[in-house]
Design a protein around this motif. Structure first.
Motif, PDB file in Angstrom:
ATOM      1  N   ALA A 207      70.596  38.618  71.099  1.00  0.00           N
ATOM      2  CA  ALA A 207      70.434  39.854  71.868  1.00  0.00           C
ATOM      3  C   ALA A 207      70.266  41.062  70.954  1.00  0.00           C
ATOM      4  CB  ALA A 207      71.627  40.048  72.784  1.00  0.00           C
ATOM      5  N   SER A 208      71.115  41.173  69.929  1.00  0.00           N
ATOM      6  CA  SER A 208      71.036  42.333  69.039  1.00  0.00           C
ATOM      7  C   SER A 208      69.751  42.310  68.215  1.00  0.00           C
ATOM      8  CB  SER A 208      72.257  42.377  68.110  1.00  0.00           C
ATOM      9  OG  SER A 208      72.346  41.202  67.325  1.00  0.00           O
ATOM     10  N   ALA A 258      63.307  54.180  63.881  1.00  0.00           N
ATOM     11  CA  ALA A 258      63.064  52.849  63.340  1.00  0.00           C
ATOM     12  C   ALA A 258      64.135  52.457  62.328  1.00  0.00           C
ATOM     13  CB  ALA A 258      61.675  52.792  62.693  1.00  0.00           C
ATOM     14  N   ALA A 259      64.526  53.410  61.472  1.00  0.00           N
ATOM     15  CA  ALA A 259      65.547  53.115  60.466  1.00  0.00           C
ATOM     16  C   ALA A 259      66.891  52.814  61.119  1.00  0.00           C
ATOM     17  CB  ALA A 259      65.675  54.284  59.501  1.00  0.00           C
ATOM     18  N   LEU A 260      67.269  53.595  62.125  1.00  0.00           N
ATOM     19  CA  LEU A 260      68.549  53.357  62.792  1.00  0.00           C
ATOM     20  C   LEU A 260      68.521  52.057  63.594  1.00  0.00           C
ATOM     21  CD1 LEU A 260      69.395  56.977  64.009  1.00  0.00           C
ATOM     22  CD2 LEU A 260      70.592  55.654  62.260  1.00  0.00           C
ATOM     23  N   ALA A 261      67.397  51.753  64.193  1.00  0.00           N
ATOM     24  CA  ALA A 261      67.291  50.497  64.938  1.00  0.00           C
ATOM     25  C   ALA A 261      67.417  49.296  64.010  1.00  0.00           C
ATOM     26  CB  ALA A 261      65.966  50.448  65.692  1.00  0.00           C
ATOM     27  N   ALA A 265      70.405  46.419  64.037  1.00  0.00           N
ATOM     28  CA  ALA A 265      70.205  44.972  64.064  1.00  0.00           C
ATOM     29  C   ALA A 265      70.925  44.285  62.906  1.00  0.00           C
ATOM     30  CB  ALA A 265      68.713  44.646  64.031  1.00  0.00           C
ATOM     31  N   LEU A 266      70.910  44.922  61.739  1.00  0.00           N
ATOM     32  CA  LEU A 266      71.564  44.333  60.571  1.00  0.00           C
ATOM     33  C   LEU A 266      73.078  44.394  60.696  1.00  0.00           C
ATOM     34  CD1 LEU A 266      71.285  43.106  57.740  1.00  0.00           C
ATOM     35  CD2 LEU A 266      71.244  45.439  56.821  1.00  0.00           C
ATOM     36  N   SER A 267      73.614  45.554  61.086  1.00  0.00           N
ATOM     37  CA  SER A 267      75.069  45.715  61.143  1.00  0.00           C
ATOM     38  C   SER A 267      75.674  44.861  62.246  1.00  0.00           C
ATOM     39  CB  SER A 267      75.434  47.185  61.353  1.00  0.00           C
ATOM     40  OG  SER A 267      74.899  47.670  62.574  1.00  0.00           O
TER      41      SER A 267
END
Length: 332
Positions: A207-208, A258-261, A265-267
């Motif tokens: 999902a993330s 885009a950077a925050l998205a 996803a990574l965090s």
């Protein structure tokens, strides 16, 4: 002669211990994940932030803390067996005090929403009802994760409804994103004590990842596409010979979104993956904590994609604070 300055007396050990117990009960490290809901909702509403945004944030904080206190009050018998170190089963806070705090915080949240206007009060009432229904009835049913997710979605809509002349419907997509993420995290949290579930963290990972990828694609797509005005975009003149035309800048906030998205996803994805590979209680608990903190870059990305750079940056700035405080106070 100037009198010597006398430092204020330090809190008595008993006072410090009581404050620590309340901080633990209210999960103060998770509070940093709350303001971004209202900020993302206000940004998505098209009306921008205003004085009433602060009222929406205050309402959200009160109702969130009410839910934390009510959660431990409702689970006090279960926690006595599984988590005896928590404030209520350990006797550091009494059950009546926790219930009184939940009631008072709920009333305070609704009072703040009332000052923001009728639409905000209606959303806050629905949010408060969802919080109390989750803690008292739905938590241990199949509807529990969805109810918790719905609470986050309503919190985003509250931020939109608090803005004068706002279009709450335009915040439905942002509310849906927070609902989906929170539902997945809550499903993982059900296995926090005993561990053993691979499917829940795998579903949360999927999902993330999908949500983060969709937000990145959406942000980059806005950079490449021309605005939809109903007319053909004017063709810029060709650059002089020997010079390269500069890329047309995208709408404000696309790069930040885009950077925050991607950061979201990574965090979120990393601890979910670890819990799926080794579904121990410790790694499952870390996945839940990581999923909670990952809401901050998600909220920031949702705000940034509307061009609300100030709201996005203010939200993103809360991430290091949440991580630092989580080392002292468990967010779950």
């Amino acid at each position: 002669m100037t009198p010597a300055l006398v430092p204020p007396p330090a809190p008595a050990p008993g006072t410090r211990a009581r404050l620590g117990a309340w901080a633990e009960l209210l999960r103060v490290s998770a509070l940093f994940t709350v303001p971004g809901d209202a900020l993302a909702g206000a940004a998505a509403s098209g009306a921008g932030t205003s004085r009433t945004t602060a009222l929406a944030v205050g309402c959200s904080l009160c109702l969130y803390e009410a839910g934390m206190a009510l959660n431990d009050w409702a689970d006090r018998a279960e926690d006595a067996a599984e988590r005896p170190h928590r404030p209520l089963p350990s006797g550091r806070i009494t059950a009546p005090a926790a219930l009184l705090a939940a009631s008072a915080l709920t009333a305070a949240g609704l009072a703040l929403a009332a000052r923001a206007g009728r639409p905000a009060l209606l959303l806050a009432s629905a949010l408060a009802g969802t919080v109390w229904a989750y803690d008292l009835r739905l938590k241990h049913t199949p509807w529990g994760p969805l109810a918790m997710g719905a609470a986050r979605g309503l919190d985003v809509l509250l931020g939109a409804a608090a803005q004068p002349g706002a279009r709450t419907r335009t915040a439905l997509a942002a509310a849906g994103a927070l609902t989906a993420h929170t539902t997945a995290v809550t499903a993982v949290s059900r296995h926090e004590v005993r561990g053993g579930s691979t499917s829940a963290p795998l579903a949360a990972l999927a999902a993330s990842t999908a949500l983060g990828a969709a937000l990145v694609r959406g942000a980059l797509g806005r950079t490449r596409n021309t605005p939809r005005t109903g007319h053909s975009a004017p063709v810029p003149p060709a650059p002089p010979a020997g010079r390269v035309a500069a890329a047309a800048p995208g709408p404000p906030g696309t790069t930040l979104a885009a950077a925050l998205a991607a950061g979201y996803a990574l965090s979120a994805g990393r601890p979910f993956l670890h819990a799926a590979l080794n579904p121990s209680p410790q790694l499952t608990g870390r996945a839940v904590g990581g999923g909670i903190r990952a809401m901050i870059p998600l909220q920031g990305a949702l705000a940034a994609r509307t061009g609300a750079l100030g709201a996005a940056l203010a939200t993103a700035a809360l991430a290091p604070l949440a991580k630092a405080l989580s080392r002292r106070v468990n967010p779950t």
